[in-house]
Scaffold this motif. Structure first.
Motif, PDB file in Angstrom:
ATOM      1  N   LYS A  21      -2.508   4.230   0.924  1.00 29.63           N
ATOM      2  CA  LYS A  21      -1.691   4.678  -0.011  1.00 29.63           C
ATOM      3  C   LYS A  21      -0.364   4.692   0.117  1.00 29.63           C
ATOM      4  O   LYS A  21      -0.243   5.602  -0.736  1.00 29.63           O
ATOM      5  CB  LYS A  21      -1.992   6.001   1.798  1.00 29.63           C
ATOM      6  N   LEU A  22      -0.291   3.548   0.332  1.00 36.13           N
ATOM      7  CA  LEU A  22       1.436   3.372   0.152  1.00 36.13           C
ATOM      8  C   LEU A  22       1.215   2.862  -1.808  1.00 36.13           C
ATOM      9  O   LEU A  22       2.503   2.947  -2.554  1.00 36.13           O
ATOM     10  CB  LEU A  22       1.846   2.048   0.351  1.00 36.13           C
ATOM     11  N   MET A  23      -0.055   2.073  -2.479  1.00 35.65           N
ATOM     12  CA  MET A  23      -0.086   1.700  -3.909  1.00 35.65           C
ATOM     13  C   MET A  23      -0.757   2.434  -4.744  1.00 35.65           C
ATOM     14  O   MET A  23      -0.042   2.839  -5.667  1.00 35.65           O
ATOM     15  CB  MET A  23      -0.634   0.117  -3.009  1.00 35.65           C
ATOM     16  N   LEU A  24      -1.245   3.711  -3.981  1.00 34.44           N
ATOM     17  CA  LEU A  24      -2.028   4.574  -4.493  1.00 34.44           C
ATOM     18  C   LEU A  24      -1.321   6.166  -4.651  1.00 34.44           C
ATOM     19  O   LEU A  24      -1.948   7.129  -3.469  1.00 34.44           O
ATOM     20  CB  LEU A  24      -3.476   4.580  -4.734  1.00 34.44           C
TER      21      LEU A  24
ATOM     22  N   ASN B  36       4.268  -9.528   0.403  1.00 36.72           N
ATOM     23  CA  ASN B  36       5.360  -8.514  -0.350  1.00 36.72           C
ATOM     24  C   ASN B  36       5.214  -7.585   0.222  1.00 36.72           C
ATOM     25  O   ASN B  36       6.295  -6.831  -0.024  1.00 36.72           O
ATOM     26  CB  ASN B  36       4.960  -8.505  -1.513  1.00 36.72           C
ATOM     27  N   MET B  37       4.370  -6.953   0.797  1.00 35.71           N
ATOM     28  CA  MET B  37       3.767  -5.067   1.751  1.00 35.71           C
ATOM     29  C   MET B  37       4.639  -6.021   3.261  1.00 35.71           C
ATOM     30  O   MET B  37       5.414  -5.109   3.688  1.00 35.71           O
ATOM     31  CB  MET B  37       2.648  -4.699   1.471  1.00 35.71           C
ATOM     32  N   GLY B  38       4.257  -6.908   3.476  1.00 36.87           N
ATOM     33  CA  GLY B  38       5.405  -7.099   4.770  1.00 36.87           C
ATOM     34  C   GLY B  38       4.221  -8.528   6.234  1.00 36.87           C
ATOM     35  O   GLY B  38       4.668  -8.542   6.925  1.00 36.87           O
ATOM     36  N   LEU B  39       3.394  -9.033   5.122  1.00 34.79           N
ATOM     37  CA  LEU B  39       2.201  -9.686   5.529  1.00 34.79           C
ATOM     38  C   LEU B  39       2.537 -10.943   6.361  1.00 34.79           C
ATOM     39  O   LEU B  39       3.253 -11.756   4.960  1.00 34.79           O
ATOM     40  CB  LEU B  39       0.872  -9.537   5.243  1.00 34.79           C
TER      41      LEU B  39
ATOM     42  N   ILE C 109       7.356  -3.230  -4.832  1.00 31.08           N
ATOM     43  CA  ILE C 109       6.114  -3.323  -3.603  1.00 31.08           C
ATOM     44  C   ILE C 109       6.519  -2.403  -2.526  1.00 31.08           C
ATOM     45  O   ILE C 109       6.921  -3.259  -2.135  1.00 31.08           O
ATOM     46  CB  ILE C 109       4.796  -4.917  -3.184  1.00 31.08           C
ATOM     47  N   PRO C 110       5.442  -1.480  -1.780  1.00 29.03           N
ATOM     48  CA  PRO C 110       6.360  -0.658  -0.886  1.00 29.03           C
ATOM     49  C   PRO C 110       5.939  -1.665   0.203  1.00 29.03           C
ATOM     50  O   PRO C 110       5.180  -3.024   0.522  1.00 29.03           O
ATOM     51  CB  PRO C 110       5.298   0.248  -1.141  1.00 29.03           C
TER      52      PRO C 110
ATOM     53  N   SER D 261       6.188   8.547  -5.238  1.00 25.61           N
ATOM     54  CA  SER D 261       7.136   7.124  -6.428  1.00 25.61           C
ATOM     55  C   SER D 261       6.721   6.720  -6.380  1.00 25.61           C
ATOM     56  O   SER D 261       7.665   5.966  -7.060  1.00 25.61           O
ATOM     57  CB  SER D 261       8.029   7.340  -5.114  1.00 25.61           C
ATOM     58  N   MET D 262       5.275   6.325  -6.600  1.00 17.61           N
ATOM     59  CA  MET D 262       5.235   5.332  -6.808  1.00 17.61           C
ATOM     60  C   MET D 262       4.242   5.264  -8.549  1.00 17.61           C
ATOM     61  O   MET D 262       3.907   5.636  -8.592  1.00 17.61           O
ATOM     62  CB  MET D 262       3.385   4.620  -5.984  1.00 17.61           C
TER      63      MET D 262
END
Length: 495
Positions: A61-64, A280-283, A37-38, A2-3
């Motif tokens: 794994k989320l970005m690629l 933006n990923m939640g940190l 951004i996931p 999906s990315m």
């Protein structure tokens, strides 16, 4: 899957992660950015129980996401191995009330190793995934650290060549020695008469030369980049901010969900942008503290909303930050312009034609999480001396810029949020500047005498990266004018 990634300058461009890594730079001169951004899909508590490689997989794994689990884990395993001199990869060192995130334990003792150890594997995997038959030519400009880290990463990697341009009189003696002694049949290092911005502009011009692209394709070559303009460089940098937070949580230094500040010595803006992506990923990040040296183009930007490179270029003791065109800032500009490629392209055209641009008040309002300041050369040296005398801890000139700016931030705001300072290079990389800051008596010593003296006063073993260049022969001695860079590339490729 999906990315997808888009160009910051053309909404119609849409590619997968592996295609973005292969291309490096979009054909229109824009940079590739994720459509969205996931969010992290593991809790901070879960991440706190993982080692560096495991965290790397969970983030990347989320970005690629067009890489299979097997492909991505193979890239991670090959990257983060015995090249690093500590099992933790990026240890956190508490000094008084700050946490120094040591990003320099890789093969070339600078933070660029964190991404450039994995980029060759991501790139060659991407080539296979996309049925690329051409030999990939990595073309890179460096202000000191990227060059050596990229050379070390790509040396003798099948199906690649790497060409690095650096400002001949704009890097430290150790940085230059590291590059010009680089082994590898596919490695080429060229000094240019000019500064880093000249080198970076030259590389961008070569990338956008359509005629050259056709000639290269006919000869079986295609360009890619190892600079932080390549998304394959940026994504691995997100990992160490997530890992740092996870370690603070694991060590009981913070509570789950507690916010931290991040301080980054900044030149090309990639390292601090990675922290922004991590948030933006939640940190839970409170403030991004952007630390500049006397080339304070980013400090002025965050203060006024105007980016203006029309100023004197200052050679400092933190040469990796001697930059007036911070390429990665474009990714942030695109974001605060509402992911508007046309608006961003207009601002970048203004930067090219007039050397400056000004963002709107609405865009500036979205930068509230950023704080910018700078350190003078005198302040930088004084901070190195003070931290050594107070704590016995020796930091390099770039880390000192960050520590100086953080001190200013704390005094200005009274903010006591726990803070991580990105320590971007080993003091061994800038030995003369570091030792002179501690005591002027060291000024008369030779470069490698200083190395041994630094080891004595810091109780830190001389890294292999330094030991191996003591007697290494110079293998690269080409120097050219900045307008002849393309000619040198053609000569190397025989086209």
């Amino acid at each position: 899957m999906s990315m997808f990634y888009r160009s910051t300058r053309d909404d119609s461009v849409k590619v997968t992660a592996s295609q973005a890594i292969l291309k490096g730079l979009a054909a229109d001169g824009g940079l590739f950015v994720p459509e969205s951004i996931p969010s992290l899909d593991k809790s901070l508590e879960e991440l706190s129980k993982m080692n560096y490689k495991e965290v790397a997989y969970e983030v990347m794994k989320l970005m690629l996401d067009d890489f299979t689990e097997e492909e991505l884990k193979s890239c991670i395993d090959r990257a983060y191995d015995s090249k690093f001199d500590t099992e933790e990869m990026t240890p956190l060192v508490k000094v008084e009330n700050e946490y120094f995130l040591e990003l320099f334990h890789g093969a070339t003792i600078a933070f660029k190793d964190m991404a450039l150890s994995i980029l060759p594997h991501l790139l060659t995997t991407s080539a296979k995934k996309n049925n690329v038959k051409n030999e990939i030519v990595i073309l890179t400009a460096t202000s000191g650290d990227t060059g050596k880290a990229a050379l070390a990463g790509f040396a003798n990697v099948p199906g690649t060549k790497i060409i690095v341009f650096y400002p001949k009189n704009g890097v430290s003696p150790i940085q230059e020695k590291q590059m010009v002694t680089q082994k590898g049949d596919n490695t080429y290092v060229i000094g240019i008469k000019g500064n880093f911005d000249d080198a970076q502009t030259g590389v961008k011009n070569i990338f956008s030369d359509k005629e050259l692209e056709k000639v290269m394709n006919d000869a079986g070559f295609q360009f890619s980049s190892a600079n932080s303009i390549n998304i394959g460089r940026l994504v691995p940098q997100i990992v160490y901010y997530v890992y740092a937070y996870a370690k603070l949580l694991a060590n009981g230094e913070i509570k789950d969900g507690e916010k931290i500040n991040v301080v980054v010595p900044t030149g090309n803006f990639g390292n601090i942008l990675a922290a922004f992506y991590a948030k933006n990923m939640g940190l839970p990040i409170n403030k991004f503290i952007c630390a500049s040296n006397e080339n304070k183009v980013l400090y002025d930007f965050f203060t006024t909303g105007e980016y203006d490179r029309n100023r004197e270029f200052v050679l400092t003791t933190s040469p990796s930050m001697d930059i007036l065109i911070s390429s990665n800032l474009e990714r942030l500009i695109y974001r605060i312009a509402g992911n508007n490629a046309a608006k961003n392209a207009e601002l970048m055209a203004s930067l090219k034609s007039e050397g400056k641009y000004k963002i709107t008040d609405d865009m500036k309002a979205q930068l509230a999480d950023f704080y910018g300041n700078y350190a003078t050369e005198a302040e930088d040296a004084a901070t190195i001396k003070k931290i050594y005398e107070d704590c016995g801890y020796v930091i390099d000139t770039h880390t000192s810029v960050a520590a100086t700016v953080y001190d200013k931030y704390r005094k200005e705001t009274g903010d006591t949020t726990k803070t991580v300072i990105a320590s971007t290079a080993s003091p061994y990389k800038f030995t003369r500047s570091v030792m002179n800051a501690i005591d002027s008596k060291y000024d008369s010593m030779g470069d490698f005498e200083l190395v041994d003296e630094l080891s004595k006063i810091s109780n830190v073993k001389v890294p292999n990266a330094i030991e191996e260049i003591r007697t290494a022969p110079v293998l690269h001695d080409t120097v050219c004018d900045s307008d002849k860079m393309c000619d040198e590339v053609k000569k190397i490729l025989g086209i």
